[in-house]
Motif scaffolding. Structure first.
Motif, PDB file in Angstrom:
ATOM      1  N   LEU A   1       0.886  -1.372   0.100  1.00 44.54           N
ATOM      2  CA  LEU A   1      -0.050   0.069   0.037  1.00 44.54           C
ATOM      3  C   LEU A   1       0.883   1.349  -0.013  1.00 44.54           C
ATOM      4  CD1 LEU A   1      -2.826  -1.091   2.445  1.00 44.54           C
ATOM      5  CD2 LEU A   1      -2.789  -0.898  -0.018  1.00 44.54           C
ATOM      6  N   LEU A   2       2.072   1.125   0.673  1.00 47.80           N
ATOM      7  CA  LEU A   2       3.105   2.328   0.608  1.00 47.80           C
ATOM      8  C   LEU A   2       3.508   2.670  -0.757  1.00 47.80           C
ATOM      9  CD1 LEU A   2       4.282   2.212   4.201  1.00 47.80           C
ATOM     10  CD2 LEU A   2       2.525   3.943   3.526  1.00 47.80           C
ATOM     11  N   GLN A   3       3.327   1.839  -1.590  1.00 46.75           N
ATOM     12  CA  GLN A   3       3.733   2.238  -3.012  1.00 46.75           C
ATOM     13  C   GLN A   3       2.802   2.840  -3.924  1.00 46.75           C
ATOM     14  OE1 GLN A   3       4.390  -1.822  -4.891  1.00 46.75           O
ATOM     15  NE2 GLN A   3       6.139  -2.323  -3.133  1.00 46.75           N
ATOM     16  N   ILE A   4       1.608   3.217  -3.031  1.00 49.65           N
ATOM     17  CA  ILE A   4       0.739   4.114  -3.925  1.00 49.65           C
ATOM     18  C   ILE A   4       0.902   5.396  -3.371  1.00 49.65           C
ATOM     19  CG2 ILE A   4      -1.870   4.397  -4.371  1.00 49.65           C
ATOM     20  CD1 ILE A   4      -2.182   1.369  -3.480  1.00 49.65           C
ATOM     21  N   PRO A   5       1.232   6.286  -4.300  1.00 45.71           N
ATOM     22  CA  PRO A   5       1.325   7.799  -3.773  1.00 45.71           C
ATOM     23  C   PRO A   5       0.234   8.422  -3.055  1.00 45.71           C
ATOM     24  CG  PRO A   5       2.203   7.465  -6.045  1.00 45.71           C
ATOM     25  CD  PRO A   5       1.257   6.312  -5.653  1.00 45.71           C
ATOM     26  N   LEU A   6      -0.974   8.229  -3.481  1.00 42.18           N
ATOM     27  CA  LEU A   6      -2.228   8.693  -2.855  1.00 42.18           C
ATOM     28  C   LEU A   6      -2.503   8.171  -1.590  1.00 42.18           C
ATOM     29  CD1 LEU A   6      -4.667  10.526  -2.869  1.00 42.18           C
ATOM     30  CD2 LEU A   6      -5.998   8.788  -3.959  1.00 42.18           C
ATOM     31  N   PHE A   7      -2.136   7.005  -1.528  1.00 46.94           N
ATOM     32  CA  PHE A   7      -2.267   6.143  -0.210  1.00 46.94           C
ATOM     33  C   PHE A   7      -1.211   6.669   0.880  1.00 46.94           C
ATOM     34  CE2 PHE A   7      -1.366   2.912   2.978  1.00 46.94           C
ATOM     35  CZ  PHE A   7      -2.780   2.636   3.569  1.00 46.94           C
TER      36      PHE A   7
END
Length: 188
Positions: A115-121
């Motif tokens: 999940l921490l690979q998703i910028p918005l997340f």
């Protein structure tokens, strides 16, 4: 004026954030332990491997599973509340909420690296952490005041103050009762 009108809403928002965080922090480890106790080692490993193979955005969809499973329970709880079964409905709703947050905490720990690979997340996660800090900053002084009041009520070092407060309250009630009796005899 607007600030005083918004203050109760701000306090409620801060309390909700802190309750969610508390449930998350305390139930996540319990759910993790429960999952470790389950005898279905092959199934648990298959779920873990399946999450590992998912790309980041598909990993985000994993959180829809507990929401979808618990949503009917929350609707049933609201229907019970609406039909007059307030306690049963509230208990079911709270149980569904607690289970949902606990499962989400467990899933989050399993999915966090993806999940921490998703910028918005990452931005939303940072915003949530800032809200938690803000809520603590806003509510902690209130908690300290409440703790002071409970120390006063329990006795502690401030037992004398509590006894004086209770004496003042008793005298005030007696005077009010005497004034009511005097007024009742004067009107008769």
């Amino acid at each position: 004026m607007r600030r005083y009108l918004l203050r109760p809403l701000i306090v409620v928002a801060a309390i909700i954030i802190l309750i969610e965080t508390w449930i998350w922090d305390h139930l996540g480890p319990w759910v993790r332990r429960f999952v470790e106790i389950l005898p279905f080692k092959a199934l648990k490993q298959a779920i873990h491997d399946g999450i590992e193979r998912l790309p980041p955005y598909a990993t985000l969809a994993v959180f829809a599973i507990p929401v979808a499973v618990l949503f009917p329970f929350k609707l049933a709880a609201l229907a019970l509340i609406a039909s007059g079964h307030l306690i049963l409905g509230a208990l079911i709703f709270c149980a569904a909420k607690v289970v949902g947050v606990g499962v989400a905490a467990f899933l989050f720990e399993a999915c966090k690296p993806k999940l921490l690979q998703i910028p918005l997340f990452v931005r939303l996660y940072d915003m949530w952490n800032r809200w938690v800090v803000w809520a603590h900053h806003y509510i902690d002084p209130v908690k300290k005041r409440i703790a002071g009041y409970t120390r006063l009520v329990r006795g502690g070092r401030s037992g004398r103050s509590f006894r004086l407060l209770m004496r003042f309250r008793r005298v005030h009630r007696e005077r009010r009762a005497m004034m009511a009796r005097t007024a009742a005899t004067g009107n008769a």
